[in-house]
Design a protein around this motif. Structure first.
Motif, short mmCIF file in Angstrom:
data_model
loop_
_atom_site.label_atom_id
_atom_site.label_comp_id
_atom_site.label_asym_id
_atom_site.label_seq_id
_atom_site.Cartn_x
_atom_site.Cartn_y
_atom_site.Cartn_z
N ASP A 288 0.83 -1.20 0.00
CA ASP A 288 0.00 0.00 0.00
C ASP A 288 0.87 1.25 0.00
OD1 ASP A 288 -2.85 -0.58 -0.07
OD2 ASP A 288 -2.49 -1.72 1.76
N CYS A 289 0.40 2.26 -0.71
CA CYS A 289 1.19 3.46 -0.94
C CYS A 289 0.24 4.64 -1.14
CB CYS A 289 2.07 3.28 -2.17
SG CYS A 289 1.12 2.86 -3.67
N LEU A 290 0.78 5.77 -1.60
CA LEU A 290 -0.06 6.96 -1.80
C LEU A 290 -1.23 6.66 -2.72
CD1 LEU A 290 -0.30 10.05 -1.23
CD2 LEU A 290 0.89 10.40 -3.40
N GLU A 291 -0.99 5.94 -3.81
CA GLU A 291 -2.05 5.68 -4.77
C GLU A 291 -3.17 4.83 -4.20
OE1 GLU A 291 -1.62 4.69 -8.87
OE2 GLU A 291 0.40 5.52 -8.94
N THR A 292 -2.84 3.88 -3.37
CA THR A 292 -3.88 3.01 -2.83
C THR A 292 -4.54 3.61 -1.59
OG1 THR A 292 -2.38 1.72 -1.43
CG2 THR A 292 -2.65 0.99 -3.70
N LEU A 293 -3.75 4.21 -0.72
CA LEU A 293 -4.27 4.69 0.56
C LEU A 293 -5.00 6.03 0.45
CD1 LEU A 293 -1.22 3.76 2.82
CD2 LEU A 293 -3.41 2.56 2.65
N GLU A 294 -4.52 6.89 -0.43
CA GLU A 294 -5.16 8.21 -0.55
C GLU A 294 -6.07 8.28 -1.77
OE1 GLU A 294 -5.72 12.46 -1.55
OE2 GLU A 294 -4.61 11.02 -2.75
N GLU A 295 -5.53 7.92 -2.93
CA GLU A 295 -6.32 8.04 -4.16
C GLU A 295 -7.50 7.07 -4.21
OE1 GLU A 295 -5.63 7.80 -9.01
OE2 GLU A 295 -3.92 7.93 -7.66
N ILE A 296 -7.30 5.85 -3.74
CA ILE A 296 -8.36 4.85 -3.82
C ILE A 296 -9.15 4.76 -2.52
CG2 ILE A 296 -8.85 2.40 -4.11
CD1 ILE A 296 -8.13 3.85 -6.69
N ALA A 297 -8.48 4.50 -1.40
CA ALA A 297 -9.19 4.27 -0.14
C ALA A 297 -9.90 5.52 0.36
CB ALA A 297 -8.23 3.75 0.92
N MET A 298 -9.34 6.70 0.11
CA MET A 298 -9.96 7.94 0.59
C MET A 298 -10.74 8.66 -0.50
SD MET A 298 -6.94 9.52 3.00
CE MET A 298 -6.29 8.62 4.41
#
Length: 343
Positions: A288-298
């Motif tokens: 998990d990284c910026l793309e998954t945690l912020e762009e997708i999850a949030m």
């Protein structure tokens, strides 16, 4: 002596514009990420993007930053440490971009007497902007600074049977107790021209609905085909209904054809079609990284609900999942003892 080099994307040292700017500069000036002539890339990146993006990206990083540091770095370190415990070879961790350089990781292995390295790009699918740039950078560092080393690269493992099993079982765990209407497989986006540039035949990849399912040597380096292949194998393993799954691609730069459909557009489309409960999976990433945690999850959750969706979950990446660690240890140990690599 043999050793293992794990390489992931990288991260700024802190969620501040001061640290994000040099990180983005290194990342976006990579000719395999923005593949324009250097003079034009310099204008695009340093003349336009870096004038505003560092502050915006720093704000995004701040939303997902952990007390221990960057999630991607912390997760990768945990993964590497667990792998170390299941092999007797030295295992070093490097990043393609940022301060945890590949050169430092190779030096760490050299200091332990390693002269034969298994390079493991931590990307399931092959793309010139991810897998390929890791391999090229590693070979450049090896040629200049570590000529005594021999490097072997673990192939992209997008369709490996054992990997599909581990990934599918992780997804199944995330699906427990959630009555979904739809599952969206969201992959990192790349420009369409990267697909054509990576095609060794120079004619097979047409980015239509036929070339990815028509057998070709081009599939060995075709990111789009490999994303579809991973998805189809996970669907088959889990017995997912065809009408409850789809693929999309996230992240893109404007004024350039990128792989479609776009994930953010799919959030709106699915919600408006009455898919009220959405599951999103991001199989282009193992951490998990910026793309998954912020762009997708949030952001993804917000976009889906604004379009009329009601319930939304993002299933985490494999991260330091014990089964994933054991599989990686199996691969590296087989290379050590038999010099075989997974296919």
């Amino acid at each position: 002596m043999k050793g293992v080099l794990l390489v992931n994307l990288g991260s700024p040292d802190s969620p501040t514009a001061k640290d994000v700017k040099p990180y983005l500069d290194e990342f976006l000036m990579d000719e395999r990420v923005i593949d324009t002539p250097k003079w034009l890339r310099n204008i695009i990146v340093r003349g336009i993007i870096l004038q505003t993006r560092p502050k915006k990206s720093a704000e995004a990083y701040s939303k997902i930053w952990w007390d221990e540091g960057s999630p991607l770095i912390v997760i990768s370190e945990r993964f590497a440490e667990k792998v170390r415990k299941q092999t007797d070879m030295p295992v070093a961790l490097g990043m393609r971009y940022g301060s945890m350089t590949i050169k430092k990781a190779l030096q760490e292995l050299k200091d332990k007497g390693v002269d034969e390295v298994l390079l493991v790009p931590l990307y399931p699918q092959y793309a010139m902007s991810s897998f390929e740039t890791v391999v090229v950078k590693t070979m450049e560092e090896q040629a200049v600074h570590f000529p005594e080393m021999h490097v072997t690269t673990l192939p992209a493992f997008y369709g490996n049977t054992d990997y599909i099993k581990v990934l599918s079982e992780s997804i199944a765990e995330g699906l427990k107790d959630f009555e979904y209407d739809h599952i969206l497989f969201s992959y990192h986006g790349i420009p369409e021209r990267h697909i054509r540039k990576s095609d060794p035949t120079k004619f097979h990849c047409k980015i239509d609905n036929s070339c990815c399912i028509t057998n070709s040597v081009a599939h060995h380096t075709c990111y789009r085909h490999q994303c579809f292949n991973t998805t189809e194998k996970v669907k088959a393993f889990l017995g997912l209904p065809e009408d409850k799954t789809s693929i999309s691609f996230q992240s893109r730069l404007p004024n350039d054809p990128w792989l479609k459909p776009f994930t953010d557009f799919e959030f709106e489309r699915l919600a408006k079609e009455g898919k009220k409960k959405l599951v999103v999976i991001t199989p282009a990433f193992v951490s998990d990284c910026l793309e998954t945690l912020e762009e997708i999850a949030m952001e993804g959750k917000e976009q889906f609900k604004e379009a009329g969706g009601e319930d939304y979950i993002h299933i985490p990446c494999l991260n330091d999942n014990d089964a994933w660690v054991s599989l990686m240890a199996k691969w590296v140990n087989e290379w050590q003892s038999k010099e075989t690599l997974p296919v």
